[in-house]
Design an enzyme around this catalytic site. Structure first.
Site, PDB file in Angstrom:
ATOM      1  N   ALA A   1      -1.176 -16.574 -14.901  1.00  0.00           N
ATOM      2  CA  ALA A   1      -1.404 -17.788 -14.105  1.00  0.00           C
ATOM      3  C   ALA A   1      -1.706 -17.424 -12.652  1.00  0.00           C
ATOM      4  O   ALA A   1      -2.590 -18.005 -12.022  1.00  0.00           O
ATOM      5  CB  ALA A   1      -0.179 -18.710 -14.187  1.00  0.00           C
TER       6      ALA A   1
ATOM      7  N   TYR B   1       2.305 -14.072 -14.904  1.00  0.00           N
ATOM      8  CA  TYR B   1       1.381 -13.132 -14.246  1.00  0.00           C
ATOM      9  C   TYR B   1      -0.077 -13.606 -14.398  1.00  0.00           C
ATOM     10  O   TYR B   1      -0.840 -13.626 -13.420  1.00  0.00           O
ATOM     11  CB  TYR B   1       1.584 -11.759 -14.873  1.00  0.00           C
ATOM     12  CG  TYR B   1       0.755 -10.643 -14.300  1.00  0.00           C
ATOM     13  CD1 TYR B   1       1.121 -10.019 -13.104  1.00  0.00           C
ATOM     14  CD2 TYR B   1      -0.381 -10.185 -14.957  1.00  0.00           C
ATOM     15  CE1 TYR B   1       0.371  -8.974 -12.590  1.00  0.00           C
ATOM     16  CE2 TYR B   1      -1.138  -9.136 -14.448  1.00  0.00           C
ATOM     17  CZ  TYR B   1      -0.746  -8.533 -13.268  1.00  0.00           C
ATOM     18  OH  TYR B   1      -1.497  -7.490 -12.754  1.00  0.00           O
TER      19      TYR B   1
ATOM     20  N   ARG C   1       2.319   2.522  -2.549  1.00  0.00           N
ATOM     21  CA  ARG C   1       2.168   3.235  -3.842  1.00  0.00           C
ATOM     22  C   ARG C   1       1.105   2.531  -4.675  1.00  0.00           C
ATOM     23  O   ARG C   1       0.597   1.470  -4.299  1.00  0.00           O
ATOM     24  CB  ARG C   1       3.506   3.310  -4.594  1.00  0.00           C
ATOM     25  CG  ARG C   1       4.100   1.966  -4.913  1.00  0.00           C
ATOM     26  CD  ARG C   1       5.552   2.100  -5.332  1.00  0.00           C
ATOM     27  NE  ARG C   1       6.174   0.784  -5.443  1.00  0.00           N
ATOM     28  CZ  ARG C   1       6.298   0.102  -6.584  1.00  0.00           C
ATOM     29  NH1 ARG C   1       5.854   0.629  -7.706  1.00  0.00           N
ATOM     30  NH2 ARG C   1       6.878  -1.084  -6.599  1.00  0.00           N
TER      31      ARG C   1
ATOM     32  N   ASP D   1       7.541  -8.753   3.640  1.00  0.00           N
ATOM     33  CA  ASP D   1       7.541  -9.382   2.319  1.00  0.00           C
ATOM     34  C   ASP D   1       6.456 -10.455   2.381  1.00  0.00           C
ATOM     35  O   ASP D   1       6.685 -11.566   2.861  1.00  0.00           O
ATOM     36  CB  ASP D   1       8.917  -9.999   2.045  1.00  0.00           C
ATOM     37  CG  ASP D   1       8.934 -10.829   0.761  1.00  0.00           C
ATOM     38  OD1 ASP D   1       7.860 -11.033   0.150  1.00  0.00           O
ATOM     39  OD2 ASP D   1      10.031 -11.275   0.371  1.00  0.00           O
ATOM     40  N   VAL D   2       5.262 -10.106   1.897  1.00  0.00           N
ATOM     41  CA  VAL D   2       4.105 -10.976   2.119  1.00  0.00           C
ATOM     42  C   VAL D   2       4.157 -12.276   1.311  1.00  0.00           C
ATOM     43  O   VAL D   2       3.320 -13.147   1.493  1.00  0.00           O
ATOM     44  CB  VAL D   2       2.769 -10.226   1.880  1.00  0.00           C
ATOM     45  CG1 VAL D   2       2.496  -9.246   3.005  1.00  0.00           C
ATOM     46  CG2 VAL D   2       2.735  -9.536   0.525  1.00  0.00           C
TER      47      VAL D   2
ATOM     48  N   LYS E   1      -2.937 -14.536 -11.571  1.00  0.00           N
ATOM     49  CA  LYS E   1      -4.183 -13.768 -11.439  1.00  0.00           C
ATOM     50  C   LYS E   1      -5.403 -14.677 -11.634  1.00  0.00           C
ATOM     51  O   LYS E   1      -6.443 -14.474 -11.006  1.00  0.00           O
ATOM     52  CB  LYS E   1      -4.181 -12.589 -12.417  1.00  0.00           C
ATOM     53  CG  LYS E   1      -3.111 -11.552 -12.092  1.00  0.00           C
ATOM     54  CD  LYS E   1      -3.299 -10.969 -10.702  1.00  0.00           C
ATOM     55  CE  LYS E   1      -2.237  -9.988 -10.285  1.00  0.00           C
ATOM     56  NZ  LYS E   1      -2.442  -9.429  -8.946  1.00  0.00           N
TER      57      LYS E   1
ATOM     58  N   ALA F   1       0.808  -1.230   0.000  1.00  0.00           N
ATOM     59  CA  ALA F   1       0.000   0.000   0.000  1.00  0.00           C
ATOM     60  C   ALA F   1       0.839   1.278   0.000  1.00  0.00           C
ATOM     61  O   ALA F   1       0.295   2.362   0.148  1.00  0.00           O
ATOM     62  CB  ALA F   1      -0.948  -0.011   1.201  1.00  0.00           C
TER      63      ALA F   1
HETATM   64  P1  NAP Z   1       2.795  -1.099  -8.541  1.00  0.00           P
HETATM   65  O1  NAP Z   1       2.512   0.344  -8.660  1.00  0.00           O
HETATM   66  O2  NAP Z   1       3.930  -1.705  -9.280  1.00  0.00           O
HETATM   67  O3  NAP Z   1       2.917  -1.466  -6.972  1.00  0.00           O
HETATM   68  C1  NAP Z   1       3.176  -2.765  -6.573  1.00  0.00           C
HETATM   69  C2  NAP Z   1       2.980  -2.837  -5.075  1.00  0.00           C
HETATM   70  O4  NAP Z   1       3.199  -4.201  -4.647  1.00  0.00           O
HETATM   71  C3  NAP Z   1       3.961  -1.958  -4.325  1.00  0.00           C
HETATM   72  O5  NAP Z   1       3.266  -1.309  -3.288  1.00  0.00           O
HETATM   73  C4  NAP Z   1       4.961  -2.961  -3.753  1.00  0.00           C
HETATM   74  O6  NAP Z   1       5.514  -2.597  -2.498  1.00  0.00           O
HETATM   75  C5  NAP Z   1       4.071  -4.160  -3.541  1.00  0.00           C
HETATM   76  N1  NAP Z   1       4.842  -5.394  -3.423  1.00  0.00           N
HETATM   77  C6  NAP Z   1       5.538  -6.035  -4.378  1.00  0.00           C
HETATM   78  N2  NAP Z   1       6.117  -7.145  -3.868  1.00  0.00           N
HETATM   79  C7  NAP Z   1       5.778  -7.174  -2.551  1.00  0.00           C
HETATM   80  C8  NAP Z   1       6.052  -8.076  -1.496  1.00  0.00           C
HETATM   81  N3  NAP Z   1       6.798  -9.182  -1.693  1.00  0.00           N
HETATM   82  N4  NAP Z   1       5.561  -7.802  -0.261  1.00  0.00           N
HETATM   83  C9  NAP Z   1       4.804  -6.693  -0.050  1.00  0.00           C
HETATM   84  N5  NAP Z   1       4.501  -5.819  -1.024  1.00  0.00           N
HETATM   85  C10 NAP Z   1       4.975  -6.056  -2.266  1.00  0.00           C
HETATM   86  O7  NAP Z   1       1.524  -1.963  -8.978  1.00  0.00           O
HETATM   87  P2  NAP Z   1      -0.017  -1.596  -9.047  1.00  0.00           P
HETATM   88  O8  NAP Z   1      -0.348  -1.300 -10.450  1.00  0.00           O
HETATM   89  O9  NAP Z   1      -0.382  -0.648  -7.977  1.00  0.00           O
HETATM   90  O10 NAP Z   1      -0.617  -3.052  -8.740  1.00  0.00           O
HETATM   91  C11 NAP Z   1      -1.308  -3.356  -7.559  1.00  0.00           C
HETATM   92  C12 NAP Z   1      -2.077  -4.648  -7.801  1.00  0.00           C
HETATM   93  O11 NAP Z   1      -3.007  -4.440  -8.872  1.00  0.00           O
HETATM   94  C13 NAP Z   1      -1.176  -5.805  -8.236  1.00  0.00           C
HETATM   95  O12 NAP Z   1      -1.642  -7.010  -7.667  1.00  0.00           O
HETATM   96  C14 NAP Z   1      -1.371  -5.853  -9.746  1.00  0.00           C
HETATM   97  O13 NAP Z   1      -1.133  -7.104 -10.281  1.00  0.00           O
HETATM   98  C15 NAP Z   1      -2.836  -5.446  -9.852  1.00  0.00           C
HETATM   99  N6  NAP Z   1      -3.215  -4.931 -11.174  1.00  0.00           N
HETATM  100  C16 NAP Z   1      -2.614  -3.833 -11.703  1.00  0.00           C
HETATM  101  C17 NAP Z   1      -2.999  -3.377 -12.959  1.00  0.00           C
HETATM  102  C18 NAP Z   1      -2.366  -2.175 -13.612  1.00  0.00           C
HETATM  103  O14 NAP Z   1      -2.583  -1.973 -14.827  1.00  0.00           O
HETATM  104  N7  NAP Z   1      -1.645  -1.341 -12.902  1.00  0.00           N
HETATM  105  C19 NAP Z   1      -4.008  -4.050 -13.667  1.00  0.00           C
HETATM  106  C20 NAP Z   1      -4.592  -5.174 -13.091  1.00  0.00           C
HETATM  107  C21 NAP Z   1      -4.200  -5.591 -11.839  1.00  0.00           C
HETATM  108  P3  NAP Z   1       6.896  -1.769  -2.338  1.00  0.00           P
HETATM  109  O15 NAP Z   1       6.817  -0.603  -3.261  1.00  0.00           O
HETATM  110  O16 NAP Z   1       6.883  -1.396  -0.891  1.00  0.00           O
HETATM  111  O17 NAP Z   1       8.019  -2.728  -2.656  1.00  0.00           O
END
Ligand code: NAP
Length: 247
Positions: free
Chosen positions: A158, A156, A16, A64-65, A160, A14
């Site tokens: 797989a 990815y 970003r 690291d979840v 989702k 959360a």
């Molecule tokens: P993002 O801006 O790249 O942010 C990814 C987030 O995941 C960051 O807050 C990061 O934390 C966290 N993260 C990554 N690995 C982690 C771990 N091992 N433990 C805890 N936190 C971790 O991505 P987003 O676009 O906001 O995506 C959020 C969700 O929406 C994801 O599940 C993504 O697959 C899904 N989604 C995104 C899109 C899109 O187009 N953006 C579309 C469909 C679904 P840190 O920064 O603290 O490392």
């Protein structure tokens, strides 16, 4: 009284992106929010300060979840701070895009670990607390790619799609105990994750979206807020929010 006054929510990843907006939306509605982060420490702590303007008590917790010990400790720390967990949003996720031909096992496995294992670790840790309370809301962030597939995203997609199967199964297991489990499937949404996609690919994606624009994190957050505050009879669903892309 605000709709989530006195409730406690954990949002993974959360600091970003979409997770940050979900945390903000839940705090605006009165929830105490646990902002989980892995690397975005500064942003997560800044968000705690920002959200305090809305009242409530918010915490930033590093974990690291994808690791079972970390997921369990995150939930335990939140429980110790608040005495209950009402809402879990499994949002943390990554991409490591390569066509399957060029994808090595590490790129496959890292995405499975972060996107799918994390949903297990946090849900598994929170479930006994929600079962004891006979109430809870779990929202898992999937993707439209779960249904549509996408070139370069076999790993990815797989995860989702796996999240949707997980959501439906756990929802059935706990439906009689006042707990709902749903997935949200965003289309392409304006965050760092989208900007990692090459310009040309992004332009081609845009052409396929009937609304002619990408989604915003706020739009996804409002959908999550609706599920946790307004939809007690909705469970085992995968809700698409993608600008009209037909899957
Ligand atoms: P993002 O801006 O790249 O942010 C990814 C987030 O995941 C960051 O807050 C990061 O934390 C966290 N993260 C990554 N690995 C982690 C771990 N091992 N433990 C805890 N936190 C971790 O991505 P987003 O676009 O906001 O995506 C959020 C969700 O929406 C994801 O599940 C993504 O697959 C899904 N989604 C995104 C899109 C899109 O187009 N953006 C579309 C469909 C679904 P840190 O920064 O603290 O490392």
């Amino acid at each position: 009284m605000k709709s989530l006054e006195g409730q406690t929510a954990i949002v993974t990843g959360a600091g970003r992106g979409i997770g940050k907006e979900i945390a903000r939306e839940l705090a605006v509605c009165g929830a105490n929010v646990v902002i989980n982060y892995m690397t975005s420490a500064e942003a997560a702590h800044a968000l705690v300060n920002e959200l305090s303007e809305y009242g409530g008590k918010h915490l930033a917790i590093k974990a690291d979840v994808s690791r079972d010990t970390d997921g369990t400790q995150l939930v335990r720390s939140a429980y110790e701070a608040y005495g209950k967990i009402d809402i879990l949003v499994n949002n943390a996720g990554i991409t490591r895009d390569k066509t399957l031909k060029n994808m090595n096992f590490e790129q496959w496995e890292e995405v499975i670990r972060v996107n799918l294992n994390s949903v297990y670790t946090c849900t598994h840790a929170v479930l006994p607390l929600m079962l004891e309370n006979k109430s809870g809301r779990i929202v898992n962030i999937s993707s439209f790619v779960a249904m549509a597939g996408n070139i370069g995203q076999a790993n990815y997609a797989a995860t989702k799609a796996g999240i949707i199967g997980f959501t439906k199964s756990v929802a059935l297991e706990v439906a009689r105990h006042g707990i709902t489990v749903n997935a949200v499937c965003p289309g392409f949404t304006e965050t760092d994750m989208l900007w990692e996609v090459p310009d040309k690919v992004r332009e081609r994606i845009l052409e396929r979206i009937p609304m002619g624009r990408f989604g915003t994190s706020q739009e996804i957050a409002k959908c999550v807020r609706f599920i946790v505050s307004e939809a007690p009879y909705m469970t085992a669903q995968a809700i698409s929010i993608n600008g009209g892309v037909y899957i």
